[in-house]
Design an enzyme around this catalytic site. Structure first.
Site, PDB file in Angstrom:
ATOM      1  NE  ARG A   1     -47.326 -25.492  -8.898  1.00 41.53           N
ATOM      2  CZ  ARG A   1     -47.220 -26.321  -7.840  1.00 41.53           C
ATOM      3  NH1 ARG A   1     -46.282 -26.484  -7.194  1.00 41.53           N
ATOM      4  NH2 ARG A   1     -48.704 -26.769  -7.510  1.00 41.53           N
TER       5      ARG A   1
ATOM      6  CD  GLU B   1     -18.196 -50.004  -7.911  1.00 44.28           C
ATOM      7  OE1 GLU B   1     -17.170 -50.236  -6.957  1.00 44.28           O
ATOM      8  OE2 GLU B   1     -18.318 -51.286  -8.605  1.00 44.28           O
TER       9      GLU B   1
ATOM     10  NE  ARG C   1     -40.867 -29.650   0.495  1.00 44.45           N
ATOM     11  CZ  ARG C   1     -41.825 -29.750  -0.280  1.00 44.45           C
ATOM     12  NH1 ARG C   1     -42.932 -28.735  -0.466  1.00 44.45           N
ATOM     13  NH2 ARG C   1     -41.971 -30.986  -1.071  1.00 44.45           N
TER      14      ARG C   1
ATOM     15  CD  GLN D   1     -17.119 -57.740  -7.238  1.00 44.49           C
ATOM     16  OE1 GLN D   1     -16.128 -57.432  -7.457  1.00 44.49           O
ATOM     17  NE2 GLN D   1     -17.682 -57.306  -6.454  1.00 44.49           N
TER      18      GLN D   1
ATOM     19  CB  THR E   1     -27.888 -51.115  -4.412  1.00 45.56           C
ATOM     20  OG1 THR E   1     -29.270 -50.814  -3.783  1.00 45.56           O
ATOM     21  CG2 THR E   1     -27.644 -52.523  -4.176  1.00 45.56           C
TER      22      THR E   1
ATOM     23  CB  SER F   1     -23.009 -56.371   0.282  1.00 44.28           C
ATOM     24  OG  SER F   1     -23.761 -55.330  -0.066  1.00 44.28           O
TER      25      SER F   1
ATOM     26  CG  ASP G   1     -26.398 -51.906   1.253  1.00 48.15           C
ATOM     27  OD1 ASP G   1     -27.561 -52.041   0.786  1.00 48.15           O
ATOM     28  OD2 ASP G   1     -26.435 -51.428   2.422  1.00 48.15           O
TER      29      ASP G   1
END
Length: 663
Positions: free
Chosen positions: A310, A423, A332, A137, A421, A144, A425
């Site tokens: 660690r 399927e 985080r 495609q 990106t 897009s 954007d």
């Protein structure tokens, strides 16, 4: 510093049934057993070894992928695996290959858009891999904007054939996986022209290579588009370039389930509703959301285990503090752990939505389609963006060693990031969601009730006026309080955007000018969906000692962290007060402390083998440092003590003999 004794001790602190959580994560006992069996089958087979992937050159890497994909197919046949088992085996082989596009795009396109006769002709060949297909495609100049594709398919009524042609350089098909070196056939999307008139973009089955010697057929130029981001990573895939020079195909190779061209060249809408094609889109996007939870959980598993192994600073009795005990690390890491579970459950719900939409389409009920389309577009965007960002955050959470290929994180990021990106954007998709939300708001007074994930907008008057009732940190642990805050934020942002748009004489000018604001409203709506589906999951019967409690903790971490990150939205729309925001942060810190003793067990529940994780830092046994040291010596640079080039370059420099050097 060895770390081998750390993880067993961590696992002994868990407060829930890990085996029960494994089944919750998998979705069912059956799904768990299939996944577990396939994961072990792959991990125990040396033919699927992948730890040298980042050190291979492109040709060697690609040939190795061909070997693995073919060997996997051989094992699928030998073991007579079901379609479900075969899919899981390919998942755990964990190497992007031409088979991904064959099974994931080519076959579904024929099933979704081909007539009964076309399916009977092509699918048996595809199922036996007697032909290998891809999905052509995207073009060099258009991705897009599908309606902007330039490849043409012109009907020649005299010969009952379509002429497929690439009229410009930018009409070259560009990016399809499997196209570059492997695919024998493609579903090619082109502008249909008949009797001198255009009829939009449609799909055509086109043979690309000879089934005898694999050479490109006359009129076809085909190749690979070159190296992509990262070592190993997506370079195992032959993303291709393809041009057509007046290539002829029979008329019956146009996919005609919905739209047909007769022998005389007339265009006829079939009695199959065109909306059926949207069912395939919902399916593909549901798969992408499920993949997001897999990739995110994998990164989180690596970062969590290594954070426990660690130790840095804070020496007590000569033993440094585990990094996972620092609040900055928890702040985080734990929201990413919560996000992995949140995306898993919204992915489960999307499976249900796909089934529901499909059944409605078959009954000619299209009422839920616009909402389902907007919902899946938004969730694809939200989850893939969050996952790509989270993988990179996990790399940073592992310190310097996270940058090593041996950590598994650089390659995981490089493999995953294209999902933002392909399927659709992610920003373009959010603009589609915003368009739908503005339309929904504009219809509120017309008696047309919003449905599905937009049903809350039916209570917009209450949501515009409601005030958050939180007075203590614990009040944030009430589902009704949390949902109301997220609903009010989304509703107020949608209404504000719609009001601002109404000030423009030309709505399209307004949409272009306010697009950044509209994207923010779409994100708020999609985050509400994920939060609400997590709460819906908690309403179900969830067996296993302590399992539901852990999921509740993760649900509130996910929601409260979003509230913290998007505090400006909640405050500026008046949904909550600064004091309530402060209480939310207090509750979030408390939840981190509750998750801490269960962190290792919560990532163990993903049930990933060391083979699938592909990370020295994320090893199940925690034996990180000896294995990292061992891994370093495998690098080709260490094959010799002196590097190639010592005598030509380093020695002349050291001996001040550059005038003699042959540079």
């Amino acid at each position: 510093m060895e770390g081998v004794d750390i993880l067993p001790h961590e696992r002994s602190k868990k407060q829930f049934d890990v085996d029960a959580m494994k089944i919750v994560w998998a979705g069912s006992r059956h799904a768990f057993e299939v996944s577990d069996r396939m994961a072990r089958l792959v991990a125990s087979d040396p033919a699927f070894q992948k730890d040298n992937r980042s050190r291979l050159g492109r040709k060697e890497l690609f040939k190795n992928t061909l070997r693995k994909a073919t060997y996997a197919w051989k094992r699928i046949i030998e073991l007579r695996l079901t379609e479900e088992e075969a899919g899981r085996l390919r998942f755990f082989v964990d190497e992007p290959a031409f088979t991904d596009l064959h099974w994931g795009m080519f076959v579904p396109a024929i099933k979704g858009q081909g007539t009964e006769e076309q399916q009977q002709k092509w699918l048996p060949l595809a199922y036996k891999m007697q032909i290998i297909g891809c999905y052509a495609q995207t073009e060099l100049g258009h991705g897009s904007n599908v309606q902007g594709l330039e490849t043409t398919a012109t009907f020649d009524a005299d010969k009952d054939e379509f002429v497929i042609h690439s009229p410009t350089l930018t009409s070259s098909k560009w990016w399809p996986g499997g196209l570059g070196k492997v695919s024998t056939h493609a579903v090619v999307y082109a502008r249909l022209i008949t009797n001198g008139e255009e009829y939009g973009v449609h799909g055509f089955i086109v043979q690309l290579r000879s089934l005898d010697d694999h050479m490109p057929l006359p009129g076809i130029t085909i190749g690979d588009i070159g190296m992509k981001f990262g070592n190993g990573a997506y370079n195992t895939m032959d993303n291709g370039v393809l041009t057509f020079d007046h290539v002829r195909i029979p008329r019956n190779q146009m996919l005609m389930r919905v739209f047909q061209v007769t022998r005389e060249g007339k265009c006829v809408q079939s009695n199959v509703p065109r909306q059926l094609i949207y069912g395939t889109m919902v399916f593909v996007r549901q798969t992408i959301v499920a993949d997001a939870s897999s990739a995110l959980s994998r990164a989180v598993c690596i970062a969590t285990r290594y954070s426990a192994v660690r130790r840095q600073f804070g020496s007590r009795d000569g033993v440094e503090t585990q990094v996972i005990d620092y609040k900055t690390q928890q702040n985080r890491l734990f929201p990413l752990l919560a996000s992995a579970y949140a995306f898993r459950f919204v992915g489960e719900w999307l499976k249900w939505l796909y089934t529901d939409v499909t059944q409605r389409l078959q009954a000619n009920d299209f009422s839920t389609l616009p909402e389902a389309h907007a919902c899946t577009a938004g969730l694809k965007s939200l989850t893939t963006t969050a996952t790509a960002d989270a993988i990179e955050e996990c790399r940073k959470l592992c310190g310097g060693h996270g940058y090593l290929c041996a950590s598994g994180l650089p390659e995981l990021f490089a493999v995953y990031v294209p999902a933002c990106t392909y399927e659709g954007d992610n920003v373009v998709l959010l603009l589609q969601v915003a368009r739908f939300l503005v339309k929904t708001v504009s219809q509120l007074g017309s008696g047309k009730e919003p449905i599905g994930t937009t049903a809350y907008l039916g209570r917009v008057q209450d949501l515009m006026q409601c005030r958050c009732e939180v007075q203590t940190a614990e009040d944030w642990l009430k589902p009704s309080v949390m949902l109301e805050a997220f609903e009010a934020r989304s509703a107020r942002m949608c209404v504000a955007r719609a009001q601002n748009l109404s000030k423009f004489a030309n709505p399209e000018d307004g949409f272009a000018e306010l697009s950044a604001d509209l994207v923010e409203a779409a994100v708020a709506h999609c985050q509400l969906i994920v939060v609400s589906k997590f709460f819906d999951k908690l309403q179900q019967d969830i067996p296993g000692n302590g399992v539901k409690q852990q999921l509740q903790n993760l649900c509130y971490i996910y929601a409260l962290n979003l509230l913290h990150k998007h505090l400006g939205d909640f405050l500026s729309t008046g949904c909550i007060t600064p004091k309530q925001a402060s209480l939310a942060n207090d509750q979030l810190r408390s939840l981190y402390s509750q998750v801490r003793p269960n962190a290792i067990a919560l990532v163990d529940a993903f049930n990933y083998t060391d083979h699938y994780l592909g990370s020295v830092l994320g090893r199940y046994d925690g034996n990180v440092y000896p294995k990292l040291y061992e891994e370093a010596w495998k690098d080709p640079l260490n094959d010799s003590v002196l590097p190639d080039g010592y005598n030509e370059y380093i020695r002349p420099m050291l001996k001040q003999q550059l005038h003699n050097a042959r540079l």
